[in-house]
Enzyme design. Structure first.
Site, PDB file in Angstrom:
ATOM      1  CE1 TYR A 155      -8.509  -3.466   7.829  1.00 18.37           C
ATOM      2  CE2 TYR A 155     -10.856  -2.982   7.732  1.00 18.37           C
ATOM      3  CZ  TYR A 155      -9.546  -2.614   7.488  1.00 18.37           C
ATOM      4  OH  TYR A 155      -9.272  -1.390   6.904  1.00 18.37           O
ATOM      5  CE  LYS A 159      -7.688  -0.776   9.991  1.00 19.59           C
ATOM      6  NZ  LYS A 159      -6.510   0.100   9.929  1.00 19.59           N
TER       7      LYS A 159
HETATM    8  P1  NAI Z   1      -2.741  -0.627   1.135  1.00 18.81           P
HETATM    9  O1  NAI Z   1      -2.827  -2.099   1.214  1.00 18.81           O
HETATM   10  O2  NAI Z   1      -2.513   0.014  -0.197  1.00 18.81           O
HETATM   11  O3  NAI Z   1      -1.613  -0.067   2.131  1.00 18.81           O
HETATM   12  C1  NAI Z   1      -1.324  -0.662   3.347  1.00 18.81           C
HETATM   13  C2  NAI Z   1       0.080  -0.298   3.720  1.00 18.81           C
HETATM   14  O4  NAI Z   1       0.419  -0.923   4.953  1.00 18.81           O
HETATM   15  C3  NAI Z   1       1.102  -0.744   2.695  1.00 18.81           C
HETATM   16  O5  NAI Z   1       2.061   0.255   2.532  1.00 18.81           O
HETATM   17  C4  NAI Z   1       1.708  -1.979   3.363  1.00 18.81           C
HETATM   18  O6  NAI Z   1       3.035  -2.216   2.952  1.00 18.81           O
HETATM   19  C5  NAI Z   1       1.668  -1.542   4.808  1.00 18.81           C
HETATM   20  N1  NAI Z   1       1.800  -2.657   5.744  1.00 18.81           N
HETATM   21  C6  NAI Z   1       1.028  -3.755   5.854  1.00 18.81           C
HETATM   22  N2  NAI Z   1       1.486  -4.560   6.815  1.00 18.81           N
HETATM   23  C7  NAI Z   1       2.582  -3.952   7.339  1.00 18.81           C
HETATM   24  C8  NAI Z   1       3.497  -4.284   8.354  1.00 18.81           C
HETATM   25  N3  NAI Z   1       3.402  -5.430   9.059  1.00 18.81           N
HETATM   26  N4  NAI Z   1       4.497  -3.421   8.638  1.00 18.81           N
HETATM   27  C9  NAI Z   1       4.638  -2.285   7.939  1.00 18.81           C
HETATM   28  N5  NAI Z   1       3.797  -1.904   6.966  1.00 18.81           N
HETATM   29  C10 NAI Z   1       2.792  -2.744   6.654  1.00 18.81           C
HETATM   30  O7  NAI Z   1      -4.082  -0.097   1.756  1.00 18.81           O
HETATM   31  P2  NAI Z   1      -4.677   1.353   2.060  1.00 18.81           P
HETATM   32  O8  NAI Z   1      -6.050   1.320   1.552  1.00 18.81           O
HETATM   33  O9  NAI Z   1      -3.773   2.431   1.649  1.00 18.81           O
HETATM   34  O10 NAI Z   1      -4.744   1.252   3.645  1.00 18.81           O
HETATM   35  C11 NAI Z   1      -4.083   2.107   4.547  1.00 18.81           C
HETATM   36  C12 NAI Z   1      -4.801   2.044   5.867  1.00 18.81           C
HETATM   37  O11 NAI Z   1      -6.124   2.553   5.697  1.00 18.81           O
HETATM   38  C13 NAI Z   1      -4.942   0.627   6.416  1.00 18.81           C
HETATM   39  O12 NAI Z   1      -4.758   0.645   7.815  1.00 18.81           O
HETATM   40  C14 NAI Z   1      -6.382   0.288   6.078  1.00 18.81           C
HETATM   41  O13 NAI Z   1      -6.906  -0.659   6.961  1.00 18.81           O
HETATM   42  C15 NAI Z   1      -7.049   1.641   6.235  1.00 18.81           C
HETATM   43  N6  NAI Z   1      -8.325   1.783   5.562  1.00 18.81           N
HETATM   44  C16 NAI Z   1      -8.438   1.664   4.197  1.00 18.81           C
HETATM   45  C17 NAI Z   1      -9.674   1.812   3.599  1.00 18.81           C
HETATM   46  C18 NAI Z   1      -9.870   1.703   2.125  1.00 18.81           C
HETATM   47  O14 NAI Z   1     -11.030   1.736   1.679  1.00 18.81           O
HETATM   48  N7  NAI Z   1      -8.844   1.590   1.323  1.00 18.81           N
HETATM   49  C19 NAI Z   1     -10.884   2.074   4.390  1.00 18.81           C
HETATM   50  C20 NAI Z   1     -10.645   2.202   5.805  1.00 18.81           C
HETATM   51  C21 NAI Z   1      -9.411   2.051   6.347  1.00 18.81           C
END
Ligand code: NAI
Length: 248
Positions: A155, A159
């Protein structure tokens, strides 16, 4: 706050969490929104929410790791809206484990989704933006790309790769009035962080100067800013939304 009337935005991973909050925020700012993700039921709910608020949205079923699906998804957006101005590469997954025992498929799946998926979307978006001579690309990285994190080599590499990708593409397309930036969220309350053990959460909270987790809306606000006309002189930048957890 910022006016995105007339703009069309595509957000990947828009079915929940930060992606959903971003889709809603871009729509509130006036953009027509293409909400892309794999889960069509959840996407339909996001589209319905935007429509009921008076906005215009389209559900785009798409696995960003699949080049053919990405291409078809962008075509769907062009068929409906005829243009694309803003791309938010937000889709992301984790497959945590110590590097010494990391399975090749866990490495590859995370890199394929988080990093290659972003490139596939950027390629499709640029084909349109280069012609339009205007564009905003925002990649959702993470604070762990800057700090490192045990148990997340795949991961963290994906990133950190996104930050390099952001800067490389920013240089390539700047002459066409296209900006490319990243946001680096810290510890945000979403489905991704919900399963963390309480002890890990407590340890993280103790290290955050603002003393709390972030909200998905706070990340969405940073993305809306970078998507705006007003952010036109910012490119190749990483905008931290981390409560002070890491100060670059
Ligand atoms: P989440 O797990 O709620 O959302 C992730 C989204 O990506 C979901 O809508 C999922 O369906 C979609 N997704 C995953 N694989 C996919 C694929 N192959 N094709 C299309 N869509 C896909 O997580 P969150 O927290 O909303 O994460 C959003 C972004 O923010 C991610 O890139 C995550 O790495 C990043 N992030 C999140 C943090 C946190 O603390 N929640 C911190 C830093 C970064």
């Amino acid at each position: 706050m910022f006016n995105l009337d007339g703009k069309v935005a595509l957000i990947t991973g828009a079915s929940q969490g930060i992606g959903r909050a971003t889709a809603l925020a871009l729509a509130r700012a006036g953009a027509r929104v293409a909400a892309a993700a794999r889960n069509t039921e959840k996407l339909a709910a996001v589209v319905a929410e935007i429509s009921s608020g008076g906005g215009e949205a389209l559900a785009v079923p798409m696995d960003v790791a699949d080049a053919a699906q990405v291409k078809a998804g962008f075509q769907q957006v062009l068929n409906r809206f005829g243009r694309l101005d803003i791309l938010v590469n937000n889709a992301g997954i984790t497959r945590d484990g110590l590097a010494v025992r990391m399975k090749p498929e866990d490495w590859e799946t995370v890199l394929r989704t988080n990093l290659t998926g972003a490139l596939l979307c950027i390629q499709q978006a640029l084909a349109v933006m280069l012609r339009q001579r205007w564009g905003r690309i925002i990649n959702v990285s993470s604070v762990v790309a800057q700090m490192g994190n045990a148990g997340q080599a795949n991961y963290v590499a994906s990133k950190a790769g996104l930050i390099g990708l952001t800067k490389a593409i920013a240089v390539e397309v700047a002459s066409r009035n296209i900006t490319v930036n990243a946001v680096a969220p810290g510890f945000i309350a979403t489905a991704m962080t919900e399963p963390l053990p309480e002890a890990v959460k407590a340890d993280l909270l103790a290290r955050i100067p603002l003393g709390r987790m972030g909200d998905d809306i706070e990340v969405a606000a940073a993305i809306v800013f970078l998507a705006s006309e007003e952010a036109g002189y910012i490119t190749g930048h990483v905008l931290d939304v981390n409560g002070g957890l890491y100060m670059a």
